[in-house]
Scaffold this active site. Structure first.
Site, PDB file in Angstrom:
ATOM      1  N   HIS A 148      68.801  39.793  54.896  1.00 13.23           N
ATOM      2  CA  HIS A 148      70.253  40.617  54.755  1.00 13.23           C
ATOM      3  C   HIS A 148      70.046  42.056  54.809  1.00 13.23           C
ATOM      4  O   HIS A 148      70.656  42.930  54.651  1.00 13.23           O
ATOM      5  CB  HIS A 148      70.953  40.210  53.589  1.00 13.23           C
ATOM      6  N   GLY A 285      27.358  32.534  30.167  1.00 19.43           N
ATOM      7  CA  GLY A 285      26.088  32.104  29.490  1.00 19.43           C
ATOM      8  C   GLY A 285      24.950  32.689  30.066  1.00 19.43           C
ATOM      9  O   GLY A 285      24.906  33.047  31.203  1.00 19.43           O
ATOM     10  N   SER A 286      23.944  32.715  29.274  1.00 18.77           N
ATOM     11  CA  SER A 286      22.702  33.238  29.889  1.00 18.77           C
ATOM     12  C   SER A 286      21.473  32.639  28.761  1.00 18.77           C
ATOM     13  O   SER A 286      21.869  32.459  27.464  1.00 18.77           O
ATOM     14  CB  SER A 286      22.617  34.817  29.568  1.00 18.77           C
ATOM     15  N   LEU A 322      21.874  34.644  33.835  1.00 19.13           N
ATOM     16  CA  LEU A 322      20.383  34.213  33.792  1.00 19.13           C
ATOM     17  C   LEU A 322      20.053  32.781  33.303  1.00 19.13           C
ATOM     18  O   LEU A 322      20.574  32.569  32.162  1.00 19.13           O
ATOM     19  CB  LEU A 322      19.569  35.460  33.097  1.00 19.13           C
ATOM     20  N   PHE A 353      26.277  39.468  39.126  1.00 18.46           N
ATOM     21  CA  PHE A 353      26.571  40.778  38.762  1.00 18.46           C
ATOM     22  C   PHE A 353      25.260  41.843  39.528  1.00 18.46           C
ATOM     23  O   PHE A 353      24.285  41.458  39.930  1.00 18.46           O
ATOM     24  CB  PHE A 353      26.060  40.867  37.384  1.00 18.46           C
ATOM     25  N   GLU A 403      32.641  39.322  27.172  1.00 21.60           N
ATOM     26  CA  GLU A 403      33.354  38.306  27.845  1.00 21.60           C
ATOM     27  C   GLU A 403      34.221  37.482  27.100  1.00 21.60           C
ATOM     28  O   GLU A 403      35.322  37.340  27.596  1.00 21.60           O
ATOM     29  CB  GLU A 403      32.247  37.374  28.660  1.00 21.60           C
TER      30      GLU A 403
END
Length: 477
Positions: A148, A285-286, A322, A353, A403
């Site tokens: 419209h 996680g790493s 990692l 990263f 994180e």
């Protein structure tokens, strides 16, 4: 939320995941942002005609009467005065803008939908003239049909009987486009009263073509409340009329959800957004060291976890940490090729990263932005292990803490796998020490399942069933 609303959320989610959803926004969606509805828009014009707008049901006719007496300029000016001022999108606009909805239709003249989409960084292709239909904005994320018109051109807005009568001829491409979407997409009508002649004409054509094979659509109405009416007679009449309208809409396969309060609409949309986001699992996680498990055992477990999540129709997201992320992503990719025709981008969000940033402060700021972007796309965050080598010394991963904080701030459901040790164990201790702040202590089944993630296991594979149980419970919250 009642059973009917729960079923609607499930069906809406199924269509959303298949990219079949379209939104049709009426004046009611904008009124809560501060814009006037049609009746209030026309009130000063009706006053000039010595008409009581509260007693008029044919508002298009009122606009036409004013045009007959005074010409178009004053109507255009009234639109500018009442609608041109910028307003902030409502929470409902914001939720819709964050969902992966690519098609919007509206009879509104304001710019709330495009503002909401722009605020979340989406490219919006706005169309309100015939010529717009032949042009395509590059890299668009969503398309908005303003059937419209737009407040930028109030003199061209569809508002009088003349405008409506000419519409099938002058704006025929929009009728064709909307007819096609009504056939191929599932619409949710919000803030719409179904009194618009153009939409009635279009939906009648679709019904005539497809009869009982029409696609299912939905709308949400607020139930008539006694507080909304001056007299019992008016209230009772409105109840009867609403019931008749709900039944009549079934001719067009439009199923109506009735809510007691407008806030329930926001609750329903929020439930949809939460359910959609919780179909994506982020893994944080790493690991430089793997505790009592061998590296090969952990990698095999992560590969299987990624694969099983994809098999269960979840999406996965990871910064490829990692010693952790590569195995997880590998399993997810393999399952995508086997189960979903190799459409990797539809099921995985992989963002390693950026390593080669020499300035420490610049790297930290870049990584924070990066983390926020990848975590923000998910609804559940898993935390596994979390250690690294720093100056030849094994330390807990501070990136996992960041994180975790980002996930919490973004409203994700956080799931530390305490049995994996290291930073994840520290986070598990934290959440179990104040469980009501994280999950709601009343959900005993979920709390018990998360508590089980802290129990030691001989092999990491023994965690898969436990993790899936928690994720499934969270996805149904």
């Amino acid at each position: 939320m009642n059973r009917e609303q729960e079923l609607f959320v499930q069906r809406f989610m199924a269509e959303l995941e298949e990219d079949n959803i379209a939104i049709f926004a009426g004046a009611g969606l904008s009124s809560s942002a501060g814009y006037v509805n049609w009746k209030e828009l026309l009130r000063p014009l009706a006053d000039e005609l010595n008409l009581d707008v509260d007693m008029e049901y044919d508002l298009v006719g009122v606009a036409q009467y004013y045009l007959n007496e005074n010409g178009r300029h004053r109507i255009s000016q009234e639109l500018m005065d009442r609608i041109a001022s910028a307003k902030k999108p409502t929470e409902n606009h914001q939720i819709l803008s964050r969902l992966p909805i690519k098609t919007f239709w509206t009879t509104n003249y304001d710019k709330l939908i495009e503002k909401a989409l722009d605020d979340v960084g989406k490219v919006i292709d706005v169309k309100y003239t015939n010529n717009h239909l032949s042009l395509t904005k590059k890299k668009r994320d969503a398309i908005l049909y303003k059937m419209h018109g737009d407040i930028a051109h109030p003199d061209q807005a569809i508002i009088t009987k003349d405008d409506y009568e000419k519409y099938p001829l002058q704006m025929a491409p929009y009728i064709t486009a909307l007819s096609g979407d009504l056939v191929s997409k599932t619409f949710l009508f919000l803030g719409f009263s179904f009194t618009d002649p153009n939409l009635d004409y279009i939906m009648s054509r679709v019904r005539a073509y497809f009869q009982e094979h029409q696609r299912q659509h939905y709308c949400i109405f607020k139930k008539c409340s006694r507080n909304d009416f001056y007299t019992d007679e008016n209230y009772e009449n409105a109840q009867v009329k609403q019931a008749l309208l709900v039944k009549d809409l079934m001719r067009f396969q439009v199923k109506t959800l009735l809510v007691n309060d407008y806030h329930e609409i926001t609750s329903i949309l929020s439930k949809i957004e939460r359910a959609y986001k919780r179909k994506t699992v982020f893994l944080s996680g790493s690991a430089h060291e793997f505790g009592n498990w061998s590296r090969s055992e952990v990698e095999a477990f992560l590969c299987k976890l990624g694969s099983v999540l994809i098999e269960k129709n979840y999406k996965v997201s990871s910064g490829i940490g990692l010693g952790i992320g590569n195995a997880f992503i590998t399993g997810a990719i393999q399952a995508t090729y086997e189960m979903h025709n190799g459409k990797v981008n539809d099921y995985l969000n992989m963002k390693p990263f950026p390593q080669f940033i020499s300035d420490p402060q610049d790297r930290k700021e870049t990584w924070t932005k990066y983390r926020s972007e990848i975590i923000g796309s998910a609804g559940i965050a898993l935390f596994f292990m979390g250690n690294k080598l720093e100056n030849r010394k094994l330390v807990l991963a501070d990136g996992m803490q960041e994180e975790f904080d980002i996930a919490r701030a973004a409203g994700l459901a956080v799931v530390p796998v305490g049995a994996s040790g290291y930073k994840a164990k520290e986070l598990w201790d934290l959440v179990m020490g104040d469980v009501s702040s994280y999950y709601g202590a009343s959900d005993e089944k979920l709390v018990s399942a998360i508590n089980g993630l802290g129990e030691e296991v001989d092999k990491p594979d023994q965690l898969i069933e436990k993790i899936l149980n928690v994720i499934d419970l969270m996805s149904k919250e």
